[in-house]
Write an enzyme that holds these catalytic residues in place. Structure first.
Site: not given
Length: 341
Positions: A187, A282, A312
């Site tokens: 991320s 996501d 995610h």
């Protein structure tokens, strides 16, 4: 194991049908994909808690850490872990060094950055995953806790990531690393890794051997696609992602800076080979795909995987979601191949 964690683990061992019934009774399907039932159960439970956007960043960090601790697995026993500090762009940064036990001589290295939107997260966020990377990829992992916003806004995290990678390259022998050092993260950590891969090339410095980009943020102005279709999917809703961006950037115009949005870089030729990972459920999925495609178009070697049934932050769910653990093991095997390619 505390009582709350034991309860969560016990519940997640229930049959799929029962978990699905407890999560609304109907499989969640988006863009032709079906969410893993255990992740859907966790999402249903997570929806009962206050949104991260209702908390101040300090409270958000504490709440997230508490929640992730219930889902993460245990450290791999065959990895030694040492607490240390490394130089940041301004001040020393907390770090952890993960080395396979009984390592015979120096090993390839990986400088790793945790997820959290550059606002939340710490060295514990991806601790178990780092031990998996170290053991399975047979490498030394240096996990670095970069400065967080809003106390330290853009480009503080990017500057720290670059400083940490430079430190590893200059001190590889002391860290037990060979000169073959990659950079990686998930991320926000994926975004920082993509930035380091680009910036070192622009500066004509030593570049990473590989960039491991797990559901990376690549464009802070991204719109459409999964940004819309997955906007309400646990644990990273579009509202939460916008909250992260608002805290991290100094002003909206910062989103157009390639140091914030690596996808906006004009030329990616010569950037380090990449492992790009996305998850099907996501908001960041499509911008990760777009970055992988841009890299391929520039002639960069890319290994791309999308874990269609996962959401995610699955790197922090290895103790609760078997599919997440299998995905993390596969990613570590990909890293092993890339570091020795």
């Amino acid at each position: 194991m505390n009582v709350q964690k034991l309860i969560v683990r016990t519940l997640l061992k229930l049959p799929d049908g029962l978990l699905l019934a407890m999560a609304g009774g109907k499989p969640l399907q988006i863009d032709g994909r079906t969410l893993d039932v255990r992740t859907q159960f966790l999402a249903a439970q997570g929806a009962k808690a206050p949104s991260l956007t209702t908390l101040d960043p300090v409270a958000g960090r504490a709440a997230t850490a508490q929640g992730l601790a219930l889902l993460d697995g245990d450290r791999h026993p065959n990895v030694d872990v040492v607490e240390m500090t490394v130089p940041g762009a301004e001040d020393p940064l907390d770090a952890r060094l993960y080395t396979p036990k009984n390592a015979a001589g120096p090993l390839p290295g990986l400088v790793f950055f945790h997820f959290g939107g550059c606002v939340i997260g710490d060295l514990d966020t991806c601790d178990t995953f780092c031990t998996m990377l170290s053991h399975i990829a047979d490498c030394v992992v240096l996990s670095v806790a970069y400065r967080l916003a809003p106390e330290h806004k853009f480009p503080a995290a990017a500057d720290d990531a670059l400083a940490a990678f430079r430190y590893a390259c200059a001190n590889n022998a002391a860290l037990g690393m060979t000169h073959r050092i990659g950079v990686g993260g998930d991320s926000a950590g994926g975004y920082l890794s993509a930035f380091v891969a680009q910036e070192t090339l622009r500066a004509d410095e030593e570049t990473p051997a590989v960039q491991l980009l797990i559901y990376p943020v690549t464009d802070m102005e991204w719109q459409g696609g999964s940004w819309t279709s997955c906007e309400n999917v646990y644990p990273l809703t579009r509202e939460v992602m916008e909250w992260f961006i608002a805290h991290y950037l100094r002003a909206p115009d910062d989103a157009r800076d390639v140091r914030a949005s690596p996808l906006k870089a004009g030329d990616l030729e010569g950037v380090a080979q990449a492992i790009v990972i996305t998850s099907g459920f996501d908001v960041l999925r499509d911008q990760g795909i777009a970055y992988a495609e841009r890299l391929k178009e520039a002639g960069v070697k890319v290994t791309y995987r999308c874990y269609d049934r996962l959401a995610h932050a699955f790197t922090a769910m290895t103790g609760a979601v078997p599919a997440a653990r299998r995905a993390c093991e596969e990613i570590a095997r990909d890293l092993h191949s890339a570091l020795r390619g």
